[in-house]
Design an enzyme around this catalytic site. Sequence first.
Site, PDB file in Angstrom:
ATOM      1  CG  ASN A 156      -0.411  -0.145   2.487  1.00  0.00           C
ATOM      2  OD1 ASN A 156       0.523  -0.927   2.677  1.00  0.00           O
ATOM      3  ND2 ASN A 156      -0.885   0.607   3.439  1.00  0.00           N
ATOM      4  CB  THR A 236       1.818 -12.211   6.651  1.00  0.00           C
ATOM      5  OG1 THR A 236       0.698 -12.156   5.774  1.00  0.00           O
ATOM      6  CG2 THR A 236       3.019 -12.730   5.898  1.00  0.00           C
ATOM      7  N   GLY A 237       2.187 -11.712   9.726  1.00  0.00           N
ATOM      8  CA  GLY A 237       3.054 -11.327  10.843  1.00  0.00           C
ATOM      9  C   GLY A 237       3.114 -12.423  11.904  1.00  0.00           C
ATOM     10  CD  GLU A 252       5.621  -0.585  12.743  1.00  0.00           C
ATOM     11  OE1 GLU A 252       4.514  -0.022  12.766  1.00  0.00           O
ATOM     12  OE2 GLU A 252       6.479  -0.431  13.618  1.00  0.00           O
ATOM     13  CB  CYS A 286      -1.621   0.360   8.574  1.00  0.00           C
ATOM     14  SG  CYS A 286      -0.430   1.697   8.501  1.00  0.00           S
TER      15      CYS A 286
HETATM   16  P1  NAD Z   1       0.559  -9.212   3.502  1.00  0.00           P
HETATM   17  O1  NAD Z   1       0.725  -9.623   4.918  1.00  0.00           O
HETATM   18  O2  NAD Z   1      -0.300 -10.007   2.620  1.00  0.00           O
HETATM   19  O3  NAD Z   1       1.974  -9.120   2.775  1.00  0.00           O
HETATM   20  C1  NAD Z   1       3.028  -8.358   3.291  1.00  0.00           C
HETATM   21  C2  NAD Z   1       4.353  -8.897   2.773  1.00  0.00           C
HETATM   22  O4  NAD Z   1       4.555 -10.193   3.320  1.00  0.00           O
HETATM   23  C3  NAD Z   1       4.429  -9.051   1.258  1.00  0.00           C
HETATM   24  O5  NAD Z   1       5.717  -8.666   0.827  1.00  0.00           O
HETATM   25  C4  NAD Z   1       4.222 -10.535   1.063  1.00  0.00           C
HETATM   26  O6  NAD Z   1       4.802 -11.027  -0.129  1.00  0.00           O
HETATM   27  C5  NAD Z   1       4.950 -11.080   2.272  1.00  0.00           C
HETATM   28  N1  NAD Z   1       4.612 -12.456   2.657  1.00  0.00           N
HETATM   29  C6  NAD Z   1       3.463 -13.142   2.424  1.00  0.00           C
HETATM   30  N2  NAD Z   1       3.551 -14.373   2.947  1.00  0.00           N
HETATM   31  C7  NAD Z   1       4.764 -14.473   3.515  1.00  0.00           C
HETATM   32  C8  NAD Z   1       5.449 -15.502   4.232  1.00  0.00           C
HETATM   33  N3  NAD Z   1       4.885 -16.685   4.461  1.00  0.00           N
HETATM   34  N4  NAD Z   1       6.693 -15.250   4.672  1.00  0.00           N
HETATM   35  C9  NAD Z   1       7.271 -14.058   4.478  1.00  0.00           C
HETATM   36  N5  NAD Z   1       6.681 -13.046   3.806  1.00  0.00           N
HETATM   37  C10 NAD Z   1       5.440 -13.254   3.344  1.00  0.00           C
HETATM   38  O7  NAD Z   1       0.075  -7.672   3.552  1.00  0.00           O
HETATM   39  P2  NAD Z   1      -0.373  -6.742   2.329  1.00  0.00           P
HETATM   40  O8  NAD Z   1      -1.707  -7.188   1.843  1.00  0.00           O
HETATM   41  O9  NAD Z   1       0.741  -6.549   1.366  1.00  0.00           O
HETATM   42  O10 NAD Z   1      -0.522  -5.355   3.123  1.00  0.00           O
HETATM   43  C11 NAD Z   1      -1.653  -5.006   3.815  1.00  0.00           C
HETATM   44  C12 NAD Z   1      -1.464  -5.136   5.304  1.00  0.00           C
HETATM   45  O11 NAD Z   1      -0.336  -4.400   5.742  1.00  0.00           O
HETATM   46  C13 NAD Z   1      -2.638  -4.553   6.060  1.00  0.00           C
HETATM   47  O12 NAD Z   1      -3.007  -5.400   7.117  1.00  0.00           O
HETATM   48  C14 NAD Z   1      -2.093  -3.234   6.574  1.00  0.00           C
HETATM   49  O13 NAD Z   1      -2.765  -2.710   7.683  1.00  0.00           O
HETATM   50  C15 NAD Z   1      -0.686  -3.601   6.861  1.00  0.00           C
HETATM   51  N6  NAD Z   1       0.155  -2.397   6.938  1.00  0.00           N
HETATM   52  C16 NAD Z   1       0.674  -2.013   8.148  1.00  0.00           C
HETATM   53  C17 NAD Z   1       1.429  -0.847   8.244  1.00  0.00           C
HETATM   54  C18 NAD Z   1       2.024  -0.381   9.550  1.00  0.00           C
HETATM   55  O14 NAD Z   1       2.973   0.384   9.497  1.00  0.00           O
HETATM   56  N7  NAD Z   1       1.512  -0.812  10.686  1.00  0.00           N
HETATM   57  C19 NAD Z   1       1.665  -0.098   7.099  1.00  0.00           C
HETATM   58  C20 NAD Z   1       1.116  -0.527   5.896  1.00  0.00           C
HETATM   59  C21 NAD Z   1       0.380  -1.685   5.825  1.00  0.00           C
END
Ligand code: NAD
Length: 478
Positions: A156, A236-237, A252, A286
């Site tokens: 995003n 994912t986190g 994050e 987020c």
């Molecule tokens: P996502 O969790 O789907 O993906 C994030 C990243 O993780 C991508 O690069 C993805 O390829 C990678 N990933 C996916 N599976 C993985 C695995 N098994 N191991 C390691 N890496 C893996 O998130 P998204 O859809 O790209 O982003 C949206 C989310 O991010 C929302 O929940 C949003 O709130 C959050 N976000 C948080 C912040 C913050 O600073 N708190 C900022 C922006 C977005």
Amino acid sequence: METVTKGKKMLLGGKWLGREETITVYDPQDNTVITTVPKASKADMLRAIQAAEEGAKTAANMPVHERISVIQKAADYIARKSERYAEIIAREGSKTITEARKEVSRCITTLRVSAEEARRMNGETIAFDQMPGHENRVGYYYHFPVGIIAAITPFNDPLNLVAHKVGPAIASGNAIIVKPATLTPLSALLLAEAFDAAGLPSKILSVVTGSGSEIGDVLVMHPSIRMVSFTGGLETGERIARIAGLKKLSMELGSNSPVIVLKDADIDAAVSSCITGAFGAVGQNCLGVQRIFIEKEQFDSFVEKFVEQANQFKVGDKKDVTTDMGPLITEKEAIRVEEWVAEALEGEATLLAGGKRNRAFYSPTVLTDVPADAKIAKEEIFGPVVILFPVETLDEAIEKANHVNYGLQAGIFTKDIDLAFTAIKRLEVGGIMINDSSDYRIDAMPFGGVKGSGMGREGVRSTMQEMTEPKVVNFNLK
Ligand code: NAD
């Protein structure tokens, strides 16, 4: 330096490399193909880690003035080519060109603040003589880099959120491997291009493109990786936290941010702030405003003004400077948002505005009469949908605002300082904005959440602290 042949190349261990297997990058607006990026394999990731082991030594030994200079040069490079950066953000992601230009400008700031903070990474002397028997000792602590950082980033804010990891990592003397979002890898590659052009020694930074679920485990589980800095979704986190092992974690994650509007608030200011907070970046933010709790005396007036402005929000072509909102990141995501809204409407919810989908576009949507326990109120919608709740008191608003597994930021609109302090004390969040919506951030403030919104803090200086450890030095003068 070469970045383009048939498709884009990735920066791996100091070399720009292509791969036969590629991932196609699409413009979500019309599904046109922008280009391809290499689909890195597990072996590629291991190679990046091996290179970073060397890069970490180079990074740690780089004098601070050289770190400052290279980060400033990368920021200058982006500033010179800012329109190209903005076009790529607006093309591969959801943002309008206007939003993309703002992100480029914030990225330049993030890098410049990183360079400035490199100057200020000081430790402290320690008063060992506070303990009887330790009178003849002097010493201090300083921050040393953890080594290699794995940075995993979301779609995003595809440039600035990468800069929030790369700038502080280099400023604090670390090597860093970025795994950018699969859907938006081009902005991260452009950031790598800026550091390459700025003369960053090779192997300090790699940007490895590929599928997170395929190459993510190799990266986060590797013992040479000393910190995983993740920005993305809760699921994912949590998975990464489970498998990473004994290393630093910065998480994050998402939220469904609340805003409280009390009866003494400036309603016009609250409405316009919540409108951009809810629908900016198509609600894929987020910090995006998802739940608004309004004291009942002002509820009708707030609803009327909010719905009017939501209906005026212009959805359309990202390239048009008069467009307020582009498409979601994929049609699949727009369908998911549509389904969540349909589920809410099958329950008790009332639709006040929006609720219409056209391919990946979804109109700014306003709901009310949503039970606090409904999925759409408890989970992160990550789309242009906001829920309005009437409340009797501030206590009720705080209780409902806290009644979720997230806590990134919150906002409250009031002129009453005592009520503001009550909210500051009791809202379970990492940041609270008085007379701003939850969607307020500058890049130099500590930023992060509690509960399912994560742990650790970003915001350049905070990130640099997370990316280093204090080392204590004691001289026994006896
Ligand atoms: P996502 O969790 O789907 O993906 C994030 C990243 O993780 C991508 O690069 C993805 O390829 C990678 N990933 C996916 N599976 C993985 C695995 N098994 N191991 C390691 N890496 C893996 O998130 P998204 O859809 O790209 O982003 C949206 C989310 O991010 C929302 O929940 C949003 O709130 C959050 N976000 C948080 C912040 C913050 O600073 N708190 C900022 C922006 C977005």
